[in-house]
Design an enzyme around this catalytic site. Structure first.
Site, short mmCIF file in Angstrom:
data_model
loop_
_atom_site.label_atom_id
_atom_site.label_comp_id
_atom_site.label_asym_id
_atom_site.label_seq_id
_atom_site.Cartn_x
_atom_site.Cartn_y
_atom_site.Cartn_z
N ASP A 337 0.79 -1.01 -0.14
CA ASP A 337 -0.12 0.02 -0.06
C ASP A 337 0.81 1.18 0.01
O ASP A 337 1.99 1.16 0.62
CB ASP A 337 -0.76 -0.04 1.27
CG ASP A 337 -1.80 1.22 1.32
OD1 ASP A 337 -2.75 1.29 0.53
OD2 ASP A 337 -1.65 2.04 2.07
N GLU A 390 0.75 -0.54 -5.07
CA GLU A 390 -0.36 0.42 -5.28
C GLU A 390 0.55 1.65 -5.52
O GLU A 390 0.90 2.24 -4.52
CB GLU A 390 -1.25 0.37 -4.20
CG GLU A 390 -2.33 1.36 -4.42
CD GLU A 390 -2.56 2.25 -3.10
OE1 GLU A 390 -3.69 3.00 -3.26
OE2 GLU A 390 -1.90 2.21 -2.38
#
Length: 659
Positions: A337, A390
């Site tokens: 993330d 991401e």
């Protein structure tokens, strides 16, 4: 450095340690092993720190108990407090500092599983005490309580050896990957309460099999204080969240998914952590896990702290955590993330709020080195486990190998494709011709990285509207638009990811405090038909290797007509490995039926319809070819020597192939 026996202040003590799954047998730690473990940890090279840091049930000098070990370089004193001593600061529970780099340890006999505890850490000056949960704890109290809980990594009978062997031998680049992203706390609930991991396994596995997804991606399952953070602002990086059960419960869920040939990806956050006072923040009263420099540590936009990715002990903490999920829980990959937040020193900061690196640039050199090392470790030790970034910018080389100068990720989310296409489908079709580039631009950079096309949780929350509500028009047009968009996505090169609830057209945004609106599938025919559509589309994807076997090779895709902005139609060919496997996609982004629509085709022959998003069974109006056969003519069109004329459904996708 002192050896493990000196650590216990015992000259001849017999140390046995049961760590991880070791077939239930005790393991004796040798002097050389203990020295190597701490040296590697302090150098930032340890990949299994959870096996000796934290709290472990062991036998020392013929006494059963728990060995506590933590890292706190600026603490002047650390007490262990808990149920066993009425949470009082007692000298007999004062940890011993075993080296000048901040390793502290203490053995306490006669402790049992389930006992709650914390570290009481006095700062460098000895004038302030902070009460911290164990960074390496395997279990934490259910929020709002914050203590760590003594627990063992118990032996677990895995049944996924065949899956793991296949994973290690076969990559995914030339395989289908269609990911179902979900939040375990709100996918389904039982009487309004969280389901356990075991209860979820009873329904999730069958649903994924029914729908035809190849993988699930769990939003973070490590412990976190705030439900509304969805797990992305964590505290217990080694604690499986108590919301849904314990370690073996999660293993049961993953094991069952693997036994049914379903892969498991896990969202993982090595970028930043929450500032809750019981967590990693200012662990010994001063910066420890975060950067020393406040502008670099403080993540004002998210209200969190950024990890100090250049500090050796923090690197060992995070490298070990990545391998913990891969080794102990058999996860097949980590979706990392907020990579952009790691890579850029100026991410989320205005001019004057950051300082450039030694080259006068905005790249975070420590984060770059960390990510390269992380991916190298997982490639070497992960036995086929993957990493997904991401990352929302145009940073080059995200999925290029470390040896070639890249970061070494296996895949990257294509946020550009997602943003462009979602903004396009919200437009009234009258205006779409002026924004046609939003739908074809992605192929200009498609082969620069190995992309996954994501429709994730972030796109259906916080006022962004559900996926169905992003579609233009009345209800019929919305559902037609959803079917069109999903089939265009399935035809576009790249692996796929879809967030839960999108597959049956849930109208409300995702709400983490309640389950999906499953009742609408029974109550409204259009939701049932939409679910059947996604099921059929997923099946079509799996059965046609031209949709995935050459995702990352230019010969796997060819435009038929990328520039028909006036009619808002995109047509292209997907090509399989043997070159004979070809599928023709014609996507009409207007509500008009196009009769005798001419397209160029690659070969002379008879063409048949193999998929149509406008079928009655899916909620369409039935503009389908059925068993009709289209014979190509030798009339050239665009860049092709042959052509056909077809009826293209409104807000629909027609897929053809040579008979």
């Amino acid at each position: 450095m002192r050896n493990y026996k000196e650590l216990k202040h015992e000259k001849n003590g017999n140390v046995t340690e049961k760590i991880g799954e070791n077939k239930g047998k005790s393991k004796k730690m040798s002097k050389d092993e203990s020295l190597l473990s701490f040296d590697l940890f302090l150098e930032g090279k340890e990949h299994s720190a959870y096996k000796f840091m934290g709290a472990h049930f062991i036998t020392e000098n013929r006494k059963r108990g728990v060995r506590f070990t933590t890292w706190s370089p600026r603490a002047s004193k650390i007490y262990i407090i808990g149920d066993f001593n009425n949470w009082e600061l007692k000298e007999e529970y004062s940890m011993k500092k075993i080296n000048e780099r901040g390793i502290w340890s203490l053995f306490i006999p006669k402790l049992e599983e389930g006992i709650k505890y914390k570290f009481a850490v006095e700062n460098e000056c000895g004038n302030n005490t902070v009460y911290k949960s164990d960074p390496y704890a395997f279990k934490s109290e259910l929020r709002p309580n914050t203590a760590s809980v003594l627990t063992k990594i118990k032996s677990f009978r895995w049944g996924d050896k065949r899956w793991l062997n296949k994973r290690e031998k076969e990559g995914l680049d030339n395989k289908p990957m269609n990911i179902y992203e979900l939040h375990l706390g709100s996918w389904k609930r039982k009487d309004g309460e969280f389901m356990t991991y075991e209860e979820i396994s009873e329904v999730l596995v069958e649903y994924i099999k029914e729908m035809g997804y190849t993988h699930v991606e769990f939003m973070p399952v490590n412990e976190h204080p705030l439900d509304a953070s969805w797990g992305y602002q964590g505290v217990g990086y080694y604690s499986v969240t108590s919301r849904y059960g314990d370690l073996n419960g999660l293993k049961t869920l993953i094991n069952k998914l693997h036994k049914n040939n379903i892969g498991v990806l896990l969202d993982w956050v090595p970028s930043h952590f929450c500032k809750d006072e019981h967590g990693l923040f200012m662990f010994d009263g001063s910066p420890t896990y975060e950067y020393e420099v406040w502008w670099k540590a403080n993540n004002e936009g998210w209200g969190t702290c950024n990890f100090d990715l250049g500090r050796p002990e923090v690197k060992s903490f995070l490298f070990s955590n990545a391998m913990y999920w891969i080794n102990e829980f058999h996860v097949d990959g980590l979706r990392v993330d907020a990579v952009s937040n790691m890579l850029y020193l100026d991410y989320g900061r205005e001019y004057g709020e950051w300082e450039p690196n030694i080259y006068g640039e905005n790249g975070n050199l420590e984060a770059i080195a960390f990510l390269k090392e992380l991916n190298t470790i997982i490639k070497k030790e992960g036995k086929g486990a993957i990493t997904v970034a991401e990352e929302s910018t145009s940073w080059e080389g995200i999925t290029k190998s470390v040896e070639e100068g890249g970061l070494g990720f296996d895949y990257k989310w294509n946020m550009g494709w997602m943003n462009d296409t979602l903004s396009y489908i919200e437009l009234d079709p009258i205006y779409r011709k002026y924004h046609h580039n939003k739908m074809n631009f992605s192929m200009m950079y498609n082969y620069s990285e190995k992309f996954i096309l994501p429709i994730s949780h972030d796109e259906v929350v916080h006022g962004k509207k559900s996926l169905i509500n992003k579609m233009w028009g009345d209800d019929w047009k919305k559902y037609a638009g959803l079917r069109l968009y999903a089939s265009f996505m399935m035809g576009h090169p790249g692996k796929k990811l879809m967030f839960m609830g999108c597959e049956f057209g849930q109208f409300v945004e995702w709400r983490e405090w309640e389950e999906l609106q499953w009742s609408v599938i029974e109550e409204f025919d259009i939701h049932r038909k939409t679910k059947e559509y996604f099921k059929a589309l997923n099946k079509f994807y799996l059965e046609n290797s031209s949709l995935w076997s050459l995702d990352y090779e230019e010969e796997g895709f060819k435009w038929m007509d990328a520039d028909n902005s006036e009619e808002s139609v995109l047509s292209f060919i997907r090509i399989g490995k043997n070159k004979k496997e070809k599928l023709i996609f014609i996507c009409n982004f207007t509500p008009e039926v196009y009769y005798d629509f001419k397209v160029g085709v690659p070969e002379l022959g008879e063409y048949v319809e193999v998929f149509n998003s406008d079928s009655l069974e899916f909620g369409g109006v039935g503009n389908i070819m059925g068993d009709s056969i289209l014979k190509a003519t030798e009339e050239s069109f665009k860049d092709f020597d042959y052509s056909i004329s077809v009826k293209v459904p409104p807000l629909g996708t027609l897929v053809l192939k040579v008979k």
